[in-house]
Scaffold this active site. Structure first.
Site, PDB file in Angstrom:
ATOM      1  N   PHE A 148       2.416  -4.386   7.841  1.00  0.00           N
ATOM      2  CA  PHE A 148       1.349  -3.572   7.246  1.00  0.00           C
ATOM      3  C   PHE A 148       1.009  -4.001   5.830  1.00  0.00           C
ATOM      4  CE2 PHE A 148       4.901  -1.432   5.193  1.00  0.00           C
ATOM      5  CZ  PHE A 148       4.367  -1.096   3.956  1.00  0.00           C
ATOM      6  N   LYS A 172      -1.692  -9.834  16.663  1.00  0.00           N
ATOM      7  CA  LYS A 172      -1.273  -8.430  16.875  1.00  0.00           C
ATOM      8  C   LYS A 172      -0.928  -7.897  15.479  1.00  0.00           C
ATOM      9  CE  LYS A 172       1.686  -5.730  17.013  1.00  0.00           C
ATOM     10  NZ  LYS A 172       1.666  -4.567  16.072  1.00  0.00           N
ATOM     11  N   GLU A 175      -0.113  -1.739  13.370  1.00  0.00           N
ATOM     12  CA  GLU A 175      -0.919  -0.610  13.863  1.00  0.00           C
ATOM     13  C   GLU A 175      -1.193   0.411  12.758  1.00  0.00           C
ATOM     14  OE1 GLU A 175       2.106  -1.512  14.443  1.00  0.00           O
ATOM     15  OE2 GLU A 175       3.371   0.016  15.394  1.00  0.00           O
ATOM     16  N   ARG A 176      -0.583   0.185  11.559  1.00  0.00           N
ATOM     17  CA  ARG A 176      -0.781   1.160  10.481  1.00  0.00           C
ATOM     18  C   ARG A 176      -2.063   0.895   9.686  1.00  0.00           C
ATOM     19  NH1 ARG A 176       5.172   1.396   7.949  1.00  0.00           N
ATOM     20  NH2 ARG A 176       5.765  -0.239   9.383  1.00  0.00           N
ATOM     21  N   SER A 225      10.025  -6.747   9.183  1.00  0.00           N
ATOM     22  CA  SER A 225      11.378  -6.449   8.710  1.00  0.00           C
ATOM     23  C   SER A 225      12.405  -7.310   9.471  1.00  0.00           C
ATOM     24  CB  SER A 225      11.666  -4.954   8.887  1.00  0.00           C
ATOM     25  OG  SER A 225      11.361  -4.573  10.203  1.00  0.00           O
ATOM     26  N   CYS A 280       7.055  -8.194  -0.007  1.00  0.00           N
ATOM     27  CA  CYS A 280       8.307  -8.909   0.275  1.00  0.00           C
ATOM     28  C   CYS A 280       8.674  -9.812  -0.886  1.00  0.00           C
ATOM     29  CB  CYS A 280       8.182  -9.710   1.556  1.00  0.00           C
ATOM     30  SG  CYS A 280       7.061 -11.072   1.356  1.00  0.00           S
TER      31      CYS A 280
END
Ligand code: NAD
Length: 498
Positions: A148, A172, A175-176, A225, A280
């Protein structure tokens, strides 16, 4: 309510039985719904990719690059709209959202030079009358699974080189915050990309598993993650795919006694709290060397933190906005509690902050811990929020050991005026990306990005020539064009060049 649909060949979506909520982190309200799908939608995307990819691979690289040139122009023309859309789903401030898009755009710029990067190698006269050459060919269909926190940059890290190299690509996204990835695909189509070469499918674990198991997908790039990166790596490799999977991080900033502390505090404020710490390459751990450095640094940090402004994403004066979801906010607060329970000293407590008029937004003020030790779980794990931890080190060797022995090895920075210490540190530290007086050493687009240890699984970095290598297979041709008739000789030993 707005529905965020898949972006399949021709733009037509597919009916999905499941949907997820997309929140506005500034208000805590649901602002859209995203389709969540699995194997059936993926099969449709793969079929379109299979139909389109051979033609795209046969398009000469200069023409492929021209699509990227046009896409870059469209990104620039639509920067403001994209940044606002991104900020409204992610929560980062609009200027930071522009940086997110800009860093992806720079990878697109690198990929505009793809004809040069794909030239291959040639040896004339490798043996008597023998020439050897190698070429890079696309892997076929590639997929990308993204997190995200950089909904523009990270998809572009992946799809720009994959597509420039002649592959079809299925993205892909998280989804957030799925809207910007779809807009990027629309802009690529507007730039002249044929249907089926870039498609976006939405989903969660079900879609990720379908991608990992799909026999027609040759390569998968993942960023997210570490536990999930490891899972994706193992499952993808077991299915015979090429996989690169970047994971979490806990980057340290080492502050030597001779560092310019005012500059360090300015750098740390941005690197620890920018984007609410949801990067990150954030610097959530600072390691002052020596007690005097630590005391002076702590005092200045407290005063700098007091001047930071937390606000809504559209507040041009705010340094950072809300975190992405209510669950993530609760998780960060839990980590702060863990730090207290473990005996770290909470110097500044960012919990309980409420932004007037936006009481339901997911805001957290900055937190600062001192006297954090390597044994604490709150040090060992990634918090991914606006929380800075001071770990005091007595000397250079102990400071060097901390990031080197940490489970993550994404980035690290050293602040010093001593060239010898910096050089020694860069050579010996067990981490993938190093900053010397540079707090966020994300490599430029023509180098490459990748962490070590649990920050990266697989052996190829993102973008730059590493990206070109990941998205292509090398084919090597050994050729001989004899002059005249056959000699009739057979060779029963392995051929050598003598
Ligand atoms: P995440 O791991 O929750 O999600 C990443 C992707 O995996 C998403 O597309 C998500 O839909 C999918 N996913 C989630 N749960 C899954 C499951 N159980 N099985 C299969 N797929 C699943 O990560 P996030 O919260 O979106 O992003 C933040 C994380 O990403 C942080 O750990 C951060 O350090 C990391 N990150 C790493 C880099 C890097 O380059 N090393 C860059 C950015 C972010």
């Amino acid at each position: 309510m707005r529905l965020i649909d898949h972006f399949l060949a021709g733009g037509a979506g597919a009916a999905s039985a499941r949907h997820g909520d997309v929140f506005d982190p500034n208000t805590g309200r649901v602002q859209a719904r995203v389709a969540l799908a699995g194997g059936e939608v993926l099969d449709r995307a793969v079929a379109s990719a299979q139909a389109a990819q051979p033609g795209w691979a046969a398009t000469n690289p200069q023409r492929r690059a021209r699509v990227l040139f046009r896409f870059k122009q469209l990104l620039e023309a639509n920067m403001e709209e994209l940044a606002r859309l991104l900020a409204s789903e992610h929560g980062k401030v609009v200027d930071d959202a522009k940086g997110d898009i800009q860093r992806g755009l720079e990878v697109v710029e690198f990929c505009c030079g793809i004809p040069h990067a794909l030239k291959g190698e040639y040896t004339q006269g490798a043996g008597p009358g023998i020439d050897v050459y190698s070429m890079r060919q696309p892997v076929g269909i590639g997929a990308g699974i993204t997190p995200f926190n950089f909904p523009a940059m990270i998809p572009m890290w992946m799809f720009a080189p994959a597509i420039a190299c002649g592959n079809a690509f299925i993205l892909k996204p998280s989804e957030r915050d799925p809207s910007v990835p779809v807009r990027l695909a629309e802009l690529m189509r507007e730039a002249g990309l044929p249907d089926g070469i870039l498609q976006v499918v939405h989903g969660d674990k079900e879609m990720v598993d379908a991608i990992l198991d799909h026999p027609a997908i040759a390569a998968v790039s993942f960023v997210g993650s570490s536990d999930i990166a490891h899972y994706v790596y193992q499952r993808g490799v077991a299915a015979g795919k090429r996989v690169q999977a970047m994971g979490g991080a806990k980057n340290h900033g080492i502050v030597m006694p001779d560092a310019d502390l005012d500059q360090v505090v300015a750098d740390l404020s941005g690197a620890a709290f920018g984007s609410a710490g949801e990067r990150c390459m954030a610097l959530p751990v600072v390691v002052p060397v020596g007690e005097r450095t630590a005391d002076a640094l702590r005092e200045r940090l407290v005063s700098a933190i007091g001047r930071l402004r937390v606000g809504v994403s559209t507040d041009a004066e705010a340094q950072y906005g809300p975190v992405v979801t209510a669950q993530h906010k609760a998780r960060i607060e839990q980590w702060i509690q863990t730090g207290i329970d473990e005996g770290a000293e909470l110097v500044v407590d960012g919990r309980g902050f409420r932004l007037q008029g936006h009481e339901d937004g997911y805001f957290l003020a900055p937190s600062l811990f001192d006297r954090v030790t390597p044994q604490m779980r709150s040090y060992q794990e990634e918090i991914f929020g606006p929380v800075l931890q001071i770990v005091r080190a007595p000397d250079f060797e102990s400071a060097l050991k901390l990031p080197s022995e940490h489970q993550y090895g994404n980035g690290v920075a050293i602040f010093t005026r001593n060239g010898h210490a910096a050089r020694e540190f860069a050579a010996r530290v067990n981490v993938g990306m190093i900053g010397i007086n540079v707090p966020i050493p994300v490599p430029v687009a023509y180098h490459s990005f990748g962490g070590w240890k649990r920050s990266g699984f697989g052996d190829t970095n993102q973008y730059g020539m590493e990206g070109v290598r990941f998205w292509t297979k090398v084919k090597t041709i050994t050729q001989r064009w004899p002059d005249g008739g056959s000699t009739g000789d057979s060779a029963f030993v392995i051929p050598t060049m003598g």
